[in-house]
Each structure stands twice: as C-alpha cells, then as structure tokens.
Design a protein around this motif. Structure first.
Motif, short mmCIF file in Angstrom:
data_model
loop_
_atom_site.label_atom_id
_atom_site.label_comp_id
_atom_site.label_asym_id
_atom_site.label_seq_id
_atom_site.Cartn_x
_atom_site.Cartn_y
_atom_site.Cartn_z
N ASP A 92 -3.18 11.80 -5.45
CA ASP A 92 -4.02 10.94 -5.86
C ASP A 92 -4.03 9.73 -5.47
O ASP A 92 -5.20 8.83 -5.29
N THR A 93 -2.89 9.03 -5.16
CA THR A 93 -2.87 7.69 -4.48
C THR A 93 -3.40 7.60 -3.63
O THR A 93 -4.42 6.41 -3.02
N ILE A 94 -3.23 8.46 -2.27
CA ILE A 94 -3.79 8.42 -1.04
C ILE A 94 -5.24 8.81 -0.99
O ILE A 94 -6.29 8.16 -0.53
N ALA A 95 -5.73 9.78 -2.10
CA ALA A 95 -7.09 10.07 -2.13
C ALA A 95 -7.84 8.94 -2.53
O ALA A 95 -9.20 8.80 -2.29
N LYS A 96 -7.33 7.84 -3.36
CA LYS A 96 -8.12 6.72 -3.73
C LYS A 96 -8.57 5.55 -2.66
O LYS A 96 -9.44 4.82 -2.77
N THR A 97 -7.98 5.91 -1.59
CA THR A 97 -8.13 5.03 -0.30
C THR A 97 -9.26 5.65 0.37
O THR A 97 -9.87 6.60 0.14
N GLY A 98 -9.90 4.94 1.50
CA GLY A 98 -10.94 5.36 2.04
C GLY A 98 -10.73 6.44 3.12
O GLY A 98 -9.66 6.47 3.16
N ARG A 99 -11.73 7.02 3.56
CA ARG A 99 -11.46 8.18 4.46
C ARG A 99 -11.05 7.82 5.72
O ARG A 99 -10.29 8.50 6.48
N GLU A 100 -11.33 6.51 6.30
CA GLU A 100 -10.87 6.22 7.65
C GLU A 100 -9.19 5.89 7.37
O GLU A 100 -8.57 6.32 8.35
#
Length: 381
Positions: A286-294
């Motif tokens: 969840d934490t990583i998924a909240k960042t941008g795709r790049e």
C-alpha cells in the motif's frame, strides 16, 4: 555545448565531428545509452558543430553569434521534443513547446539528468510523461518551415522510447524522407522500445558507460570533490555521471529505496513462519502503491540491482560489487539467500511487475502479488 564539456566518449566525439567534416551526416540518428552516459550533452554539442559551421573537433571556431545562441539553448534551428504531461498550468494537450523555458533551465543545470529528474523538475513525478500525437503534429509543422539561418534544421527527440504508437506512426514518413538539410537525433535509453520501422531508418550509435577515471576527474574538477571520495563515488556510479552526482549530493532516491527494500525483504523472509508478516507485506505494498508510477518503476529497477549485487557477493566476485548500504543492513549476511536457483525467477518477477505498472495496472495488486512470490523465492534452496 563544448565537446570538452562532454565527459569521456572520445571515440564517439571523433566519429561525429569527422562525419561532419567529411560531409557524411546521416539524416536520422539514434543515440542509445543511459542519460548519465552523456547522450543528450553529446547530441547538443553535435548539433552545434553542424549548425554553427565549427571545425577542428570543437565548438569554438565557427559562427560566434551562433555558438552564443547555443550557450542559451536558443538557436532557432535547434528544436527539442521530450516527454511531458499535464500540469496545473497546462491542463490539456501538453507539448514540449509549453515547457521550453523549464527545459532550457533543466538542461543547463544538468545535461546528464534522466527522465525521473525531468519529471521531478516539472513536479509531475506521479505521472508518466509521453511524446504524443500532438507533439508529432508540432514537429511536422516546425520542420516544414525554412531554416532560420539557411543551413540545417535539427530535431532532437529526447527519450524517444516514450513516443506512443500514434506519434511514432505520424513521424515515420518524415523521418524516412525529411526535408532537405533536416537532421533527426533520437535519444533513447532502451532501443527495444523504439518501433522497428523507425529504428531501421536511423544510424545507431551506442554510448558505453563512462570510465571510472573520467567520472572521478569530472567530480574533482567540476564539483571540487576530493580525490579519495571521487574515486569511491566513481566506482559506485557504474559509468553513470548522473548517478555519481546524486551520490555526491545525497539528493537521489537510493536511500529511500534502500529502506523500502530492506523492510520488504526482511518481512518477506519472516512471512514463512509468521502469518502477521503477510499483513505487513500488504501494508508495505500500500505504501509503495501510493507513490507515482515512475517512482515505482525506478524502485523495482533498484531492487533488480540490489539482488544482482547480493548474488555477485555470494559467488565471491567482490571486485564487481559496488553497492554499499547506508543503513545497518549487512549485505554479506543477505547474499547467501540469493543464488543461481532463485535469481532468474526473482529478476523475472520484478521485470514483469514493472511491465504491468507501466501499463497502468493496479499497483497495490501487482506489488502484493510480487511480495507473496518473494516469500517463496527467498527460501528456495
């Protein structure tokens, strides 16, 4: 841009200047290499050598006013195209011309910057920039006009792999049969993502990694870095001057990526015996998924390098190990868990996850699935 300011790559400098001096300029060229290897800097110096009628292998002997315009990246016959996205000020149909002043400032600040640096500069790091069909229309319009100074026109397309299919198809005919004295320079980090019909019409130049000696010299002379630190950073940079600058100034994402990675592998390792660790892995996703795709793609690429470094250490090829964790993570203790029986599958899963994230898959699901698979792969004998 002086060729002297391009770090290393002496063979390519000589090849490009010789091609101009002998009148053998290919109308479409593809520069392949990491941004940190100097592809953009070399392309600008090359364009200047052509447009300003310089000679003797350097951009000092030709038209003085022309060379001055290049210092400001403001020559009217030098055109740029690069990945862009909508912003608070450009809400629809973004094209490169909307960001011309930002682009000039970005390149002057660091011509070795990569795509993610550019996205951060525009504050669009949560989006995926692209070169779309609107850009292709603009390119066609600008190249139908006569050259302002009566010589060549140069179209420099940076990160050409970000051209979508519609844009690539619209530019295909123009690249195949450009107007007289029109030069295309396409720059890419991944030539496999350039459609074959365009790639086949380009003369391809591959840029090797910059030598450690050249990077160390550049750090000493340009950044006033002491010799010992410069040599250490040059080894860690692995031929990428942009990475060397980030390491030197501590302004890259590697430290954050390292913390995410360590949390990830430690939790995945414990998941075999602790069911609550699975919940922790889902929270991590969840934490990583909240960042941008790049950011997500860059992080997964970082993971690939980390696993490879661990495997190299496991097989006692210490001379090839450049990674030095900044946290309390002991790479030597981790290395025995990465070996020939699981490294291929680990890398394959990371690359597949990157592929689906790039295509706008649900990041939380993709990263959760990747994490569950890692729990099994780390325990493979």
């Amino acid at each position: 841009m002086l060729f002297a300011n391009v770090i290393g790559q002496e063979f390519l400098k000589n090849h490009l200047t010789t091609s101009v001096d002998t009148g053998r300029i290919a109308h479409a060229q593809l520069f392949v290499g990491k941004a940190g290897s100097g592809t953009l800097a070399m392309a600008i110096a090359y364009a200047q050598y052509i447009l300003c009628a310089n000679s003797d292998g350097e951009n000092t002997s030709g038209n003085a006013s022309c060379n001055l315009k290049f210092e400001q990246l403001g020559h009217p016959d030098l055109h740029f195209a690069y990945p862009v996205a909508t912003t608070s000020s450009v809400k629809s149909h973004p094209v490169s011309s909307h960001f011309a002043s930002e682009w000039r400032a970005f390149v002057k600040e660091n011509p070795y910057g990569d795509l993610f640096d550019w996205h951060k500069y525009l504050e669009i790091e949560k989006k995926q920039g692209q070169i779309g069909v609107d850009e292709a229309i603009d390119i066609n319009k600008s190249l139908t006009l006569k050259a302002y100074e009566g010589g060549y026109k140069v179209m420099l397309i940076w990160m050409a792999e970000k051209m979508n299919t519609a844009a690539a198809n619209k530019l295909l005919k123009l690249i195949e049969e450009p107007p007289s004295k029109t030069l295309f320079i396409l720059i890419t980090e991944n030539e496999d993502q350039i459609i074959d019909t365009i790639k086949s019409r380009c003369q391809v130049l591959h840029f090797p990694a910059i030598s450690e000696a050249h990077i160390a010299d550049a750090l000493i002379n340009r950044e006033q870095c002491d010799t010992k630190t410069a040599q250490k950073i040059a080894h860690q940079a692995q031929g990428d001057f942009n990475k060397a600058l980030h390491i030197l100034h501590h302004d890259g994402d590697d430290l954050q990526f390292e913390k995410w990675f360590i949390t990830w592998v430690r939790t995945a390792f414990l998941a075999k015996g602790k069911k609550e660790s699975v919940i922790a892995l889902l929270n991590w996703s969840d934490t990583i998924a909240k960042t941008g795709r790049e950011t997500q793609k860059n992080f997964l690429n970082y993971c690939v390098h980390f696993f490879r470094q661990a495997m190299l250490l496991n097989y006692q090829t210490d001379s090839l190990v450049y990674l030095e964790p900044e946290t309390d993570f002991d790479l030597k203790k981790f290395a025995p868990f990465i070996h020939g029986n699981n490294i291929i599958d680990i890398i394959s899963e990371l690359q597949e996850a990157t592929y689906h994230i790039e295509r706008n898959g649900n990041a939380r699901i993709i990263l959760s699935d990747l994490s569950i698979k890692l729990t099994r792969l780390l325990h493979r004998k």
